[in-house]
Motif scaffolding. Structure first.
Motif, PDB file in Angstrom:
ATOM      1  N   PRO A 260       3.998  -1.838  15.165  1.00  0.00           N
ATOM      2  CA  PRO A 260       3.496  -1.113  16.345  1.00  0.00           C
ATOM      3  C   PRO A 260       4.588  -0.451  17.184  1.00  0.00           C
ATOM      4  CG  PRO A 260       2.495  -3.284  16.213  1.00  0.00           C
ATOM      5  CD  PRO A 260       3.527  -3.217  15.140  1.00  0.00           C
ATOM      6  N   GLU A 261       5.794  -1.006  17.185  1.00  0.00           N
ATOM      7  CA  GLU A 261       6.863  -0.444  18.011  1.00  0.00           C
ATOM      8  C   GLU A 261       7.750   0.543  17.257  1.00  0.00           C
ATOM      9  OE1 GLU A 261       8.912  -3.737  19.682  1.00  0.00           O
ATOM     10  OE2 GLU A 261       7.141  -4.486  20.707  1.00  0.00           O
ATOM     11  N   ASP A 262       7.483   0.773  15.987  1.00  0.00           N
ATOM     12  CA  ASP A 262       8.261   1.736  15.208  1.00  0.00           C
ATOM     13  C   ASP A 262       7.632   3.116  15.393  1.00  0.00           C
ATOM     14  OD1 ASP A 262       9.864   3.093  13.481  1.00  0.00           O
ATOM     15  OD2 ASP A 262       9.366   1.897  11.719  1.00  0.00           O
ATOM     16  N   ILE A 263       8.156   3.862  16.327  1.00  0.00           N
ATOM     17  CA  ILE A 263       7.546   5.127  16.748  1.00  0.00           C
ATOM     18  C   ILE A 263       7.538   6.157  15.635  1.00  0.00           C
ATOM     19  CG2 ILE A 263       7.762   7.048  18.364  1.00  0.00           C
ATOM     20  CD1 ILE A 263       8.816   4.974  20.393  1.00  0.00           C
ATOM     21  N   GLU A 264       8.648   6.284  14.921  1.00  0.00           N
ATOM     22  CA  GLU A 264       8.728   7.292  13.855  1.00  0.00           C
ATOM     23  C   GLU A 264       7.725   7.002  12.737  1.00  0.00           C
ATOM     24  OE1 GLU A 264      10.439  10.177  13.705  1.00  0.00           O
ATOM     25  OE2 GLU A 264      10.928   9.733  15.795  1.00  0.00           O
ATOM     26  N   ASP A 265       7.599   5.749  12.353  1.00  0.00           N
ATOM     27  CA  ASP A 265       6.669   5.399  11.286  1.00  0.00           C
ATOM     28  C   ASP A 265       5.228   5.587  11.749  1.00  0.00           C
ATOM     29  OD1 ASP A 265       6.180   4.666   8.686  1.00  0.00           O
ATOM     30  OD2 ASP A 265       6.143   2.521   9.110  1.00  0.00           O
ATOM     31  N   ASN A 266       4.932   5.198  12.968  1.00  0.00           N
ATOM     32  CA  ASN A 266       3.583   5.382  13.501  1.00  0.00           C
ATOM     33  C   ASN A 266       3.236   6.861  13.624  1.00  0.00           C
ATOM     34  OD1 ASN A 266       2.789   2.711  13.774  1.00  0.00           O
ATOM     35  ND2 ASN A 266       3.888   2.499  15.702  1.00  0.00           N
ATOM     36  N   LYS A 267       4.220   7.671  14.005  1.00  0.00           N
ATOM     37  CA  LYS A 267       4.012   9.113  14.122  1.00  0.00           C
ATOM     38  C   LYS A 267       3.661   9.703  12.760  1.00  0.00           C
ATOM     39  CE  LYS A 267       6.537  13.234  15.524  1.00  0.00           C
ATOM     40  NZ  LYS A 267       7.837  13.710  16.010  1.00  0.00           N
ATOM     41  N   MET A 268       4.373   9.266  11.740  1.00  0.00           N
ATOM     42  CA  MET A 268       4.112   9.764  10.392  1.00  0.00           C
ATOM     43  C   MET A 268       2.704   9.369   9.936  1.00  0.00           C
ATOM     44  SD  MET A 268       6.271   9.189   6.890  1.00  0.00           S
ATOM     45  CE  MET A 268       6.143   7.431   6.970  1.00  0.00           C
ATOM     46  N   VAL A 269       2.305   8.125  10.218  1.00  0.00           N
ATOM     47  CA  VAL A 269       0.974   7.673   9.821  1.00  0.00           C
ATOM     48  C   VAL A 269      -0.100   8.405  10.618  1.00  0.00           C
ATOM     49  CG1 VAL A 269      -0.569   5.675   9.776  1.00  0.00           C
ATOM     50  CG2 VAL A 269       1.788   5.439   8.995  1.00  0.00           C
ATOM     51  N   SER A 270       0.145   8.624  11.887  1.00  0.00           N
ATOM     52  CA  SER A 270      -0.859   9.310  12.704  1.00  0.00           C
ATOM     53  C   SER A 270      -1.012  10.771  12.301  1.00  0.00           C
ATOM     54  CB  SER A 270      -0.501   9.215  14.184  1.00  0.00           C
ATOM     55  OG  SER A 270       0.635  10.007  14.464  1.00  0.00           O
ATOM     56  N   GLU A 271       0.031  11.370  11.725  1.00  0.00           N
ATOM     57  CA  GLU A 271      -0.058  12.747  11.256  1.00  0.00           C
ATOM     58  C   GLU A 271      -0.827  12.847   9.943  1.00  0.00           C
ATOM     59  OE1 GLU A 271       3.990  13.967  11.015  1.00  0.00           O
ATOM     60  OE2 GLU A 271       4.143  14.394  13.141  1.00  0.00           O
ATOM     61  N   GLY A 272      -1.135  11.718   9.345  1.00  0.00           N
ATOM     62  CA  GLY A 272      -1.959  11.723   8.145  1.00  0.00           C
ATOM     63  C   GLY A 272      -1.193  11.636   6.843  1.00  0.00           C
ATOM     64  N   SER A 273       0.031  11.203   6.872  1.00  0.00           N
ATOM     65  CA  SER A 273       0.806  11.082   5.642  1.00  0.00           C
ATOM     66  C   SER A 273       0.297   9.893   4.836  1.00  0.00           C
ATOM     67  CB  SER A 273       2.288  10.892   5.975  1.00  0.00           C
ATOM     68  OG  SER A 273       3.000  10.662   4.804  1.00  0.00           O
ATOM     69  N   MET A 274      -0.156  10.155   3.640  1.00  0.00           N
ATOM     70  CA  MET A 274      -0.671   9.093   2.775  1.00  0.00           C
ATOM     71  C   MET A 274       0.380   8.606   1.780  1.00  0.00           C
ATOM     72  SD  MET A 274      -3.601   8.277   3.764  1.00  0.00           S
ATOM     73  CE  MET A 274      -4.031   7.198   2.445  1.00  0.00           C
ATOM     74  N   TYR A 275       1.533   9.239   1.732  1.00  0.00           N
ATOM     75  CA  TYR A 275       2.559   8.848   0.772  1.00  0.00           C
ATOM     76  C   TYR A 275       2.983   7.388   0.922  1.00  0.00           C
ATOM     77  CZ  TYR A 275       6.932   8.543  -1.739  1.00  0.00           C
ATOM     78  OH  TYR A 275       7.928   8.138  -2.573  1.00  0.00           O
ATOM     79  N   PRO A 276       3.279   6.906   2.149  1.00  0.00           N
ATOM     80  CA  PRO A 276       3.708   5.510   2.253  1.00  0.00           C
ATOM     81  C   PRO A 276       2.636   4.525   1.809  1.00  0.00           C
ATOM     82  CG  PRO A 276       3.993   6.620   4.362  1.00  0.00           C
ATOM     83  CD  PRO A 276       3.343   7.572   3.434  1.00  0.00           C
ATOM     84  N   VAL A 277       1.396   4.823   2.102  1.00  0.00           N
ATOM     85  CA  VAL A 277       0.312   3.926   1.729  1.00  0.00           C
ATOM     86  C   VAL A 277       0.150   3.904   0.211  1.00  0.00           C
ATOM     87  CG1 VAL A 277      -2.153   3.466   1.984  1.00  0.00           C
ATOM     88  CG2 VAL A 277      -0.819   4.280   3.930  1.00  0.00           C
ATOM     89  N   GLN A 278       0.175   5.076  -0.407  1.00  0.00           N
ATOM     90  CA  GLN A 278       0.060   5.140  -1.860  1.00  0.00           C
ATOM     91  C   GLN A 278       1.247   4.465  -2.532  1.00  0.00           C
ATOM     92  OE1 GLN A 278      -0.303   9.318  -2.422  1.00  0.00           O
ATOM     93  NE2 GLN A 278      -2.507   9.345  -2.034  1.00  0.00           N
ATOM     94  N   TYR A 279       2.445   4.650  -2.004  1.00  0.00           N
ATOM     95  CA  TYR A 279       3.641   4.038  -2.562  1.00  0.00           C
ATOM     96  C   TYR A 279       3.546   2.519  -2.455  1.00  0.00           C
ATOM     97  CZ  TYR A 279       8.538   3.139  -3.518  1.00  0.00           C
ATOM     98  OH  TYR A 279       9.695   2.696  -4.064  1.00  0.00           O
ATOM     99  N   TYR A 280       3.088   2.040  -1.321  1.00  0.00           N
ATOM    100  CA  TYR A 280       2.931   0.603  -1.101  1.00  0.00           C
ATOM    101  C   TYR A 280       1.916   0.024  -2.080  1.00  0.00           C
ATOM    102  CZ  TYR A 280       1.834  -3.755   1.334  1.00  0.00           C
ATOM    103  OH  TYR A 280       1.622  -5.060   1.650  1.00  0.00           O
ATOM    104  N   ASP A 281       0.801   0.711  -2.254  1.00  0.00           N
ATOM    105  CA  ASP A 281      -0.226   0.233  -3.176  1.00  0.00           C
ATOM    106  C   ASP A 281       0.287   0.225  -4.620  1.00  0.00           C
ATOM    107  OD1 ASP A 281      -1.994  -0.144  -1.115  1.00  0.00           O
ATOM    108  OD2 ASP A 281      -3.003   1.784  -1.402  1.00  0.00           O
ATOM    109  N   ASP A 282       1.040   1.245  -5.003  1.00  0.00           N
ATOM    110  CA  ASP A 282       1.583   1.297  -6.359  1.00  0.00           C
ATOM    111  C   ASP A 282       2.593   0.176  -6.599  1.00  0.00           C
ATOM    112  OD1 ASP A 282       0.041   3.489  -6.949  1.00  0.00           O
ATOM    113  OD2 ASP A 282       1.674   4.947  -6.614  1.00  0.00           O
ATOM    114  N   LYS A 283       3.403  -0.143  -5.605  1.00  0.00           N
ATOM    115  CA  LYS A 283       4.401  -1.208  -5.757  1.00  0.00           C
ATOM    116  C   LYS A 283       3.753  -2.568  -5.817  1.00  0.00           C
ATOM    117  CE  LYS A 283       8.280   0.812  -6.117  1.00  0.00           C
ATOM    118  NZ  LYS A 283       9.075   0.688  -7.318  1.00  0.00           N
ATOM    119  N   LYS A 284       2.644  -2.740  -5.118  1.00  0.00           N
ATOM    120  CA  LYS A 284       1.957  -4.030  -5.127  1.00  0.00           C
ATOM    121  C   LYS A 284       1.232  -4.301  -6.443  1.00  0.00           C
ATOM    122  CE  LYS A 284       2.908  -5.930  -1.257  1.00  0.00           C
ATOM    123  NZ  LYS A 284       3.539  -7.229  -1.170  1.00  0.00           N
ATOM    124  N   LYS A 285       0.866  -3.220  -7.162  1.00  0.00           N
ATOM    125  CA  LYS A 285       0.138  -3.383  -8.435  1.00  0.00           C
ATOM    126  C   LYS A 285       1.031  -3.769  -9.526  1.00  0.00           C
ATOM    127  CE  LYS A 285      -3.478  -0.156  -7.458  1.00  0.00           C
ATOM    128  NZ  LYS A 285      -4.105   1.098  -7.778  1.00  0.00           N
TER     129      LYS A 285
END
Length: 86
Positions: A61-86
């Motif tokens: 919650p306090e990581d402003i840059e990461d939250n900004k990227m997520v709020s802008e709609g970037s799906m890359y980190p989420v997809q990357y995280y899901d791929d690494k977990k599989k």
């Protein structure tokens, strides 16, 4: 049959040469340090630890840059995280 004989002869000669070279203590130290360096470079621990994979799908919650990227709609980190977990 000749192939098995060739492989076993190669193995015996490799063991002989290796034992002769490792007879000296300074050579053993050099080989140990070489193997240790190769393990660390091949394992890539420095790359894995420096890249925050666990943070990719769950921003702090306090990581402003990461939250900004997520709020802008970037799906890359989420997809990357899901791929690494599989």
């Amino acid at each position: 049959m000749k192939q098995k004989l060739l492989i076993s002869g190669l193995a015996v000669s490799t063991v002989g040469v290796t034992s002769y070279l490792l007879k000296d203590k300074s050579n053993r130290q050099k080989v140990k340090s070489f193997i240790r360096n190769m393990k660390t470079s091949l394992s890539g621990k420095h790359d894995i630890e420096s890249f925050p994979v666990n943070k990719a799908g769950n921003p702090h919650p306090e990581d402003i840059e990461d939250n900004k990227m997520v709020s802008e709609g970037s799906m890359y980190p989420v997809q990357y995280y899901d791929d690494k977990k599989k």
